[in-house]
Design a protein around this motif. Sequence first.
Motif, PDB file in Angstrom:
ATOM      1  N   GLN A 105      19.046   4.045  33.970  1.00 42.57           N
ATOM      2  CA  GLN A 105      18.830   3.309  32.730  1.00 42.57           C
ATOM      3  C   GLN A 105      17.369   3.469  32.314  1.00 42.57           C
ATOM      4  N   PRO A 106      17.065   3.165  31.064  1.00 42.08           N
ATOM      5  CA  PRO A 106      15.660   3.275  30.616  1.00 42.08           C
ATOM      6  C   PRO A 106      14.762   2.293  31.361  1.00 42.08           C
ATOM      7  N   LEU A 107      13.509   2.691  31.588  1.00 42.94           N
ATOM      8  CA  LEU A 107      12.548   1.808  32.252  1.00 42.94           C
ATOM      9  C   LEU A 107      12.158   0.633  31.364  1.00 42.94           C
ATOM     10  N   VAL A 108      12.016   0.904  30.078  1.00 42.54           N
ATOM     11  CA  VAL A 108      11.600  -0.125  29.129  1.00 42.54           C
ATOM     12  C   VAL A 108      12.627  -0.177  28.008  1.00 42.54           C
ATOM     13  N   ALA A 109      13.087  -1.362  27.688  1.00 44.38           N
ATOM     14  CA  ALA A 109      14.063  -1.529  26.613  1.00 44.38           C
ATOM     15  C   ALA A 109      13.401  -1.271  25.259  1.00 44.38           C
ATOM     16  N   GLY A 110      14.194  -0.859  24.307  1.00 42.52           N
ATOM     17  CA  GLY A 110      13.682  -0.605  22.960  1.00 42.52           C
ATOM     18  C   GLY A 110      13.187  -1.856  22.269  1.00 42.52           C
ATOM     19  N   THR A 111      13.578  -3.013  22.766  1.00 43.16           N
ATOM     20  CA  THR A 111      13.158  -4.287  22.179  1.00 43.16           C
ATOM     21  C   THR A 111      11.936  -4.883  22.871  1.00 43.16           C
ATOM     22  N   ALA A 112      11.307  -4.127  23.753  1.00 37.81           N
ATOM     23  CA  ALA A 112      10.155  -4.632  24.510  1.00 37.81           C
ATOM     24  C   ALA A 112       8.989  -4.944  23.572  1.00 37.81           C
ATOM     25  N   LYS A 113       8.145  -5.865  24.020  1.00 34.18           N
ATOM     26  CA  LYS A 113       6.965  -6.250  23.252  1.00 34.18           C
ATOM     27  C   LYS A 113       5.713  -5.912  24.050  1.00 34.18           C
ATOM     28  N   LEU A 114       4.651  -5.629  23.324  1.00 32.89           N
ATOM     29  CA  LEU A 114       3.359  -5.332  23.938  1.00 32.89           C
ATOM     30  C   LEU A 114       2.390  -6.462  23.639  1.00 32.89           C
ATOM     31  N   ASN A 115       1.614  -6.845  24.643  1.00 35.82           N
ATOM     32  CA  ASN A 115       0.510  -7.779  24.428  1.00 35.82           C
ATOM     33  C   ASN A 115      -0.695  -6.948  24.004  1.00 35.82           C
ATOM     34  N   HIS A 152     -12.753  -2.486  21.654  1.00 35.21           N
ATOM     35  CA  HIS A 152     -11.686  -1.556  22.027  1.00 35.21           C
ATOM     36  C   HIS A 152     -10.374  -2.332  22.104  1.00 35.21           C
ATOM     37  N   VAL A 153      -9.271  -1.717  21.688  1.00 33.16           N
ATOM     38  CA  VAL A 153      -7.970  -2.365  21.708  1.00 33.16           C
ATOM     39  C   VAL A 153      -7.125  -1.754  22.817  1.00 33.16           C
ATOM     40  N   SER A 154      -6.518  -2.609  23.639  1.00 30.83           N
ATOM     41  CA  SER A 154      -5.614  -2.165  24.701  1.00 30.83           C
ATOM     42  C   SER A 154      -4.299  -2.901  24.564  1.00 30.83           C
ATOM     43  N   LYS A 155      -3.225  -2.225  24.959  1.00 36.00           N
ATOM     44  CA  LYS A 155      -1.894  -2.831  24.884  1.00 36.00           C
ATOM     45  C   LYS A 155      -1.240  -2.767  26.260  1.00 36.00           C
ATOM     46  N   PHE A 156      -0.560  -3.860  26.629  1.00 35.26           N
ATOM     47  CA  PHE A 156       0.142  -3.953  27.898  1.00 35.26           C
ATOM     48  C   PHE A 156       1.525  -4.533  27.644  1.00 35.26           C
ATOM     49  N   LEU A 157       2.474  -4.188  28.488  1.00 35.57           N
ATOM     50  CA  LEU A 157       3.796  -4.796  28.379  1.00 35.57           C
ATOM     51  C   LEU A 157       3.679  -6.311  28.521  1.00 35.57           C
ATOM     52  N   SER A 158       4.489  -7.032  27.762  1.00 38.91           N
ATOM     53  CA  SER A 158       4.495  -8.484  27.899  1.00 38.91           C
ATOM     54  C   SER A 158       5.018  -8.844  29.295  1.00 38.91           C
ATOM     55  N   GLU A 159       4.751 -10.060  29.723  1.00 40.53           N
ATOM     56  CA  GLU A 159       5.126 -10.461  31.081  1.00 40.53           C
ATOM     57  C   GLU A 159       6.635 -10.369  31.311  1.00 40.53           C
ATOM     58  N   ASP A 160       7.440 -10.794  30.332  1.00 37.58           N
ATOM     59  CA  ASP A 160       8.901 -10.706  30.476  1.00 37.58           C
ATOM     60  C   ASP A 160       9.346  -9.257  30.626  1.00 37.58           C
ATOM     61  N   ASP A 161       8.746  -8.363  29.844  1.00 37.96           N
ATOM     62  CA  ASP A 161       9.130  -6.952  29.914  1.00 37.96           C
ATOM     63  C   ASP A 161       8.611  -6.287  31.192  1.00 37.96           C
ATOM     64  N   ARG A 162       7.469  -6.762  31.707  1.00 34.25           N
ATOM     65  CA  ARG A 162       6.994  -6.268  33.008  1.00 34.25           C
ATOM     66  C   ARG A 162       7.982  -6.637  34.107  1.00 34.25           C
ATOM     67  N   ASN A 163       8.443  -7.899  34.079  1.00 34.63           N
ATOM     68  CA  ASN A 163       9.420  -8.344  35.084  1.00 34.63           C
ATOM     69  C   ASN A 163      10.718  -7.573  34.964  1.00 34.63           C
ATOM     70  N   ALA A 164      11.132  -7.280  33.729  1.00 35.62           N
ATOM     71  CA  ALA A 164      12.354  -6.496  33.524  1.00 35.62           C
ATOM     72  C   ALA A 164      12.168  -5.077  34.075  1.00 35.62           C
ATOM     73  N   LEU A 165      11.001  -4.498  33.864  1.00 36.35           N
ATOM     74  CA  LEU A 165      10.704  -3.165  34.398  1.00 36.35           C
ATOM     75  C   LEU A 165      10.757  -3.176  35.918  1.00 36.35           C
ATOM     76  N   ILE A 166      10.192  -4.192  36.537  1.00 31.62           N
ATOM     77  CA  ILE A 166      10.186  -4.303  38.006  1.00 31.62           C
ATOM     78  C   ILE A 166      11.620  -4.427  38.526  1.00 31.62           C
ATOM     79  N   ARG A 167      12.421  -5.246  37.859  1.00 22.42           N
ATOM     80  CA  ARG A 167      13.831  -5.376  38.268  1.00 22.42           C
ATOM     81  C   ARG A 167      14.573  -4.051  38.117  1.00 22.42           C
ATOM     82  N   THR A 168      14.320  -3.338  37.028  1.00 19.42           N
ATOM     83  CA  THR A 168      14.991  -2.056  36.791  1.00 19.42           C
ATOM     84  C   THR A 168      14.623  -1.045  37.872  1.00 19.42           C
ATOM     85  N   VAL A 169      13.345  -0.919  38.166  1.00 19.54           N
ATOM     86  CA  VAL A 169      12.884   0.059  39.148  1.00 19.54           C
ATOM     87  C   VAL A 169      13.365  -0.301  40.560  1.00 19.54           C
TER      88      VAL A 169
END
Length: 175
Positions: free
Chosen positions: A136-146, A155-172
């Motif tokens: 399955q995909p590592l990150v869902a298409g509906t994921a949000k970035l902080n 400088h601007v940086s973007k990171f996966l939101s906490e919910d999407d990070r947890n979803a990625l960890i569960r997927t992997v």
Amino acid sequence: METTICPWCQTEIVWDEELGPEEECPYCHNELKGYRTLNISLGSAEELEEEVEADEEADTDLWEEDEESHLNAIRRLESFAAAGGDLLAYESGVEKILDGQDEIPECPHCREYMMFAGTQPLGADFEPAGQEAVEQPLVAGTAKLNVFVCSACFHVSKFLSEDDRNALIRTVSGQ
């Protein structure tokens, strides 16, 4: 003549050039071949000094690069102050914002703390890649970035939101 120090008895062994190195220490009779032997060749004092100077120059260059990026950030803030802005009020405001944040990443450019600016959806143009290992995909298409903004160099940086990070960890991890 080659010099070796026996790793077992710490005795200096000087080999005869004609016979070459032996496989065991002539004093303690332990094996000297393979991973157990450490041969150290000492250069002249001049070579050692040149090596130390080269290391110091490399360290200085890295330090200067670090200082340069930090100075650029300071220049940006000074231009704000020159335009009539109050730097103390800005710094106080930044501290208040940072105090209220759960996550405070460091800027990858100047190492100052970054302020949370908001969230951003990955967007319609994001196409999740399917991974064979997890089926399955590592990150869902509906994921949000902080989105975070550096308080010094902006400088601007973007990171996966906490919910999407947890979803990625569960997927992997296959959970």
